[in-house]
Design a protein around this motif. Structure first.
Motif, mmCIF file in Angstrom:
data_model
loop_
_atom_site.group_PDB
_atom_site.id
_atom_site.type_symbol
_atom_site.label_atom_id
_atom_site.label_comp_id
_atom_site.label_asym_id
_atom_site.label_seq_id
_atom_site.Cartn_x
_atom_site.Cartn_y
_atom_site.Cartn_z
ATOM 1 N N ARG A 1 0.840 -1.090 0.008
ATOM 2 C CA ARG A 1 -0.004 -0.048 0.107
ATOM 3 C C ARG A 1 0.954 1.325 0.003
ATOM 4 N NH1 ARG A 1 -3.478 3.412 3.511
ATOM 5 N NH2 ARG A 1 -2.481 2.453 5.491
ATOM 6 N N SER B 1 -2.520 4.251 -2.770
ATOM 7 C CA SER B 1 -2.844 4.441 -1.495
ATOM 8 C C SER B 1 -4.018 4.045 -0.743
ATOM 9 C CB SER B 1 -2.446 6.096 -0.970
ATOM 10 O OG SER B 1 -3.474 6.573 -1.807
ATOM 11 N N ASN B 2 -4.935 3.459 -1.488
ATOM 12 C CA ASN B 2 -6.165 3.123 -0.933
ATOM 13 C C ASN B 2 -6.650 1.806 -1.501
ATOM 14 O OD1 ASN B 2 -8.554 3.371 0.653
ATOM 15 N ND2 ASN B 2 -9.150 5.400 -0.101
ATOM 16 N N SER B 3 -6.388 0.988 -0.845
ATOM 17 C CA SER B 3 -6.615 -0.539 -1.329
ATOM 18 C C SER B 3 -7.314 -1.296 -0.253
ATOM 19 C CB SER B 3 -5.218 -1.285 -1.521
ATOM 20 O OG SER B 3 -4.392 -1.104 -0.442
ATOM 21 N N THR B 4 -7.922 -2.433 -0.884
ATOM 22 C CA THR B 4 -8.741 -3.292 0.121
ATOM 23 C C THR B 4 -8.691 -4.471 -0.246
ATOM 24 O OG1 THR B 4 -11.157 -3.268 0.944
ATOM 25 C CG2 THR B 4 -10.956 -2.807 -1.428
ATOM 26 N N ARG C 1 -15.129 -5.553 3.692
ATOM 27 C CA ARG C 1 -13.735 -5.210 3.293
ATOM 28 C C ARG C 1 -13.023 -4.675 4.505
ATOM 29 N NH1 ARG C 1 -15.388 -0.970 -0.998
ATOM 30 N NH2 ARG C 1 -17.336 -0.904 0.125
ATOM 31 N N GLU C 2 -11.475 -4.570 4.362
ATOM 32 C CA GLU C 2 -10.674 -4.243 5.240
ATOM 33 C C GLU C 2 -9.310 -3.701 4.401
ATOM 34 O OE1 GLU C 2 -8.137 -7.675 7.050
ATOM 35 O OE2 GLU C 2 -10.438 -7.855 7.712
ATOM 36 N N THR C 3 -8.691 -2.572 4.891
ATOM 37 C CA THR C 3 -7.640 -1.997 4.406
ATOM 38 C C THR C 3 -6.458 -3.185 4.197
ATOM 39 O OG1 THR C 3 -8.381 0.266 4.988
ATOM 40 C CG2 THR C 3 -6.026 -0.188 4.411
ATOM 41 N N GLU D 1 -2.729 -3.911 3.269
ATOM 42 C CA GLU D 1 -1.253 -3.513 3.168
ATOM 43 C C GLU D 1 -0.414 -4.250 2.213
ATOM 44 O OE1 GLU D 1 -0.374 -0.886 5.104
ATOM 45 O OE2 GLU D 1 -2.131 -0.637 6.118
ATOM 46 N N TYR E 1 -9.351 1.475 -4.820
ATOM 47 C CA TYR E 1 -10.452 2.526 -4.694
ATOM 48 C C TYR E 1 -10.132 3.615 -5.977
ATOM 49 C CZ TYR E 1 -12.332 1.602 -0.235
ATOM 50 O OH TYR E 1 -13.021 0.537 0.682
#
Length: 525
Positions: A327, A343-346, A353-355, A357, A368
């Motif tokens: 990320r 920078s914004n991944s899931t 969903r969760e972020t 890394e 996103y």
């Protein structure tokens, strides 16, 4: 991550799609697999009439109302030291294009077949895509708890209709109300039939593959018949061959009942023994890109708007083909060489969903997206440009004119259309002279889903005027004369502004070709 750790992580991945004809039980078996992964405590049912417990993989509102899957859901879980990525594809044939693209993002496929219906048209179509890619196919013959076709007939149908060798991993002992269990050929044991909440129960076989004297099935006439059929399969059927499985020429066949969770664990354990780890993907020049390459790369195979209605988000689904994702990393978009920071991944569990890394080759990640990505885009890190091979595209066959019912809500109307067409289920055109909106699709259900989502997600009620079936043919802009257009061949432009004709039928297309012999018409861009 060093090379050794990367290789170990990649080799632990198993990424597959579940394909079937509608109502064969595809979503149900997905639910049961998630139970084994510890993700769910209780499996949902697709229609959920009274309990209100909807299937985890059917998250979209229209899917809950109609009891069908029309989107490809992505689910990830860990089981038996493996990281498993399941892509649950739309069963309905109107959404074949979404499924076809999804099949480009997996390393193997699980084909679910209704034991009462056998091979159905949609299954055959999707199987051909898997065969074209040469990926391993594992078959689960479902609904054993109901009366169905004779097992030998089902195996013969698999081989005759699909043209693939079949190797039964287990064999039903009875069917429907007379279901007693499964003769597990691969593990040399009997799996006794039991309801979902009763746990597994196995009887070990002796060295000759027979039950010991004191076992309850010993005197059952159905069991003696099964012994004869298993002996016949061993003598006259295909032999286990791992190389043929890997090449997609032999499918291991499992019988079971997803609804009662019978035979599913046996299937999952065996699948993990034979399913491949992520393999090299080809770029557009045909070169293979190693999954353990130092540089990250992947491709966008799906875009979905409004997975979270509260945030009006837009997610690009990316299959990582090589290297490691982190990320915040910077990548290049191959189409236009644009630099993008991820920078914004899931990561996914259907609607939750969760972020994310980190991830590695074989994983499916969600990015996103504010409008940077298109279906088929390649993203890569490093100096060496990578462009993966093109994804399949369908030419629309039916068309409608679409307008906003309330002229005061033009803003939400235009926004909804712009976002939904980027998902690829419907194609957007505009009439060449008036710029009126025209939608094209492979099937009618796509229009219904579009209309439903415009109203529920964008608060825009739309009016659709059917134009019927048309034959879409693109034309070189330099050869275009607007006077060529008539009521039999309507001139429109696609989202890139390129001109095409919508012909009324084959006769009108031939008439045009005769009148303008030097004009080249193309079925695809």
């Amino acid at each position: 991550m060093n090379n050794q750790d990367l290789a170990a992580s990649v080799n632990s991945r198993r990424t597959f799609a579940i394909i079937s004809h509608p109502d064969a039980g595809k979503t149900t078996i997905t639910e049961q697999l998630l139970l084994f992964g510890g993700v769910l405590r209780k499996a949902g049912t697709v229609k959920a009439k009274k309990s209100g417990s909807f299937a985890k993989s059917d998250w979209m509102e229209i899917e809950k109302k109609r009891g069908i899957s029309v989107t490809s859901s992505v689910m990830q879980f860990d089981y038996a030291d493996k990281r498993i990525n399941i892509l649950d594809t739309p069963g309905h044939e109107d959404f074949s294009e979404d499924t076809y693209r999804t099949l480009m993002a997996v390393d193997s496929a699980v084909m679910v077949i209704d034991s009462a219906k056998g091979i159905e048209p949609q299954t055959k179509k999707l199987f051909q895509v898997c065969k074209m890619r040469g990926i391993p196919i594992f078959t689960f013959i479902n609904k054993l708890d109901r009366d169905g076709k004779d097992p030998l007939e089902l195996i013969a149908e698999l081989e005759d209709v699909l043209g693939i060798g079949a190797f039964p991993m287990n064999w039903p002992i009875g069917m429907g109300k007379g279901l007693k269990g499964l003769y597990d050929i691969f593990n040399q044991r009997i799996e006794l039939y039991r309801k979902e909440d009763q746990g597994e129960s196995y009887l070990e076989l002796d060295d000759n593959g027979e039950l010991r004297e004191d076992n309850p099935l010993k005197e059952e006439s159905i069991y003696q018949q099964v012994l004869e059929e298993v002996e016949l399969l061993k003598d006259a059927g295909n032999q286990m061959n791992e190389e043929k499985i890997a090449a997609g020429k032999l499918t291991p066949v499992f019988f079971g009942s997803a609804l009662t969770n019978f035979g599913v664990k046996t299937f999952l354990d065996a699948y993990l023994k034979f399913a491949p780890a992520p393999a090299a993907h080809r770029d557009e020049a045909g070169e293979k890109i190693s999954p353990v390459s130092n540089d990250f790369s992947g491709f966008v195979f799906k875009i979905q708007a409004n997975m979270n209605p509260n945030h009006r988000d837009r997610i690009a689904f990316v299959r990582i083909c090589a290297g490691e994702f982190e990320r915040g990393m910077d990548v290049t978009l191959a189409r236009d060489s644009k630099k993008i920071r991820l920078s914004n991944s899931t990561q996914f569990m259907a609607d939750s969903r969760e972020t994310l890394e980190t991830a590695v080759a074989g994983d499916i990640i969600g990015l996103y997206d504010t409008g940077n990505f298109q279906i088929g885009d390649t993203i890569f890190a490093g100096k060496h440009k990578i462009q993966y091979e093109k994804l399949p595209q369908f030419t629309p066959e039916i068309f409608v004119r679409v307008t906003a019912k309330n002229v005061m809500k033009q803003k939400s109307f235009h926004k909804g259309i712009a976002q939904l067409v980027q998902e690829g289920a419907v194609q957007l055109y505009q009439s060449y002279s008036t710029n009126d909106y025209i939608l094209g699709a492979v099937g009618q259900l796509q229009f219904e889903v579009f209309q439903f989502r415009m109203l529920n997600e964008y608060h825009s009620e739309v009016v659709m005027t059917p134009m019927g079936r048309k034959i879409a043919r693109w034309i070189d802009p330099e050869q275009l004369d607007e006077k060529m257009s008539s009521s039999r061949n309507i001139l429109v432009k696609d989202r890139q502004g390129l001109p095409l004709f919508l012909f009324e039928n084959e006769f009108s297309e031939r008439w045009f070709a005769d009148k303008y012999p030097n004009v080249k018409l193309s079925a695809k861009l």
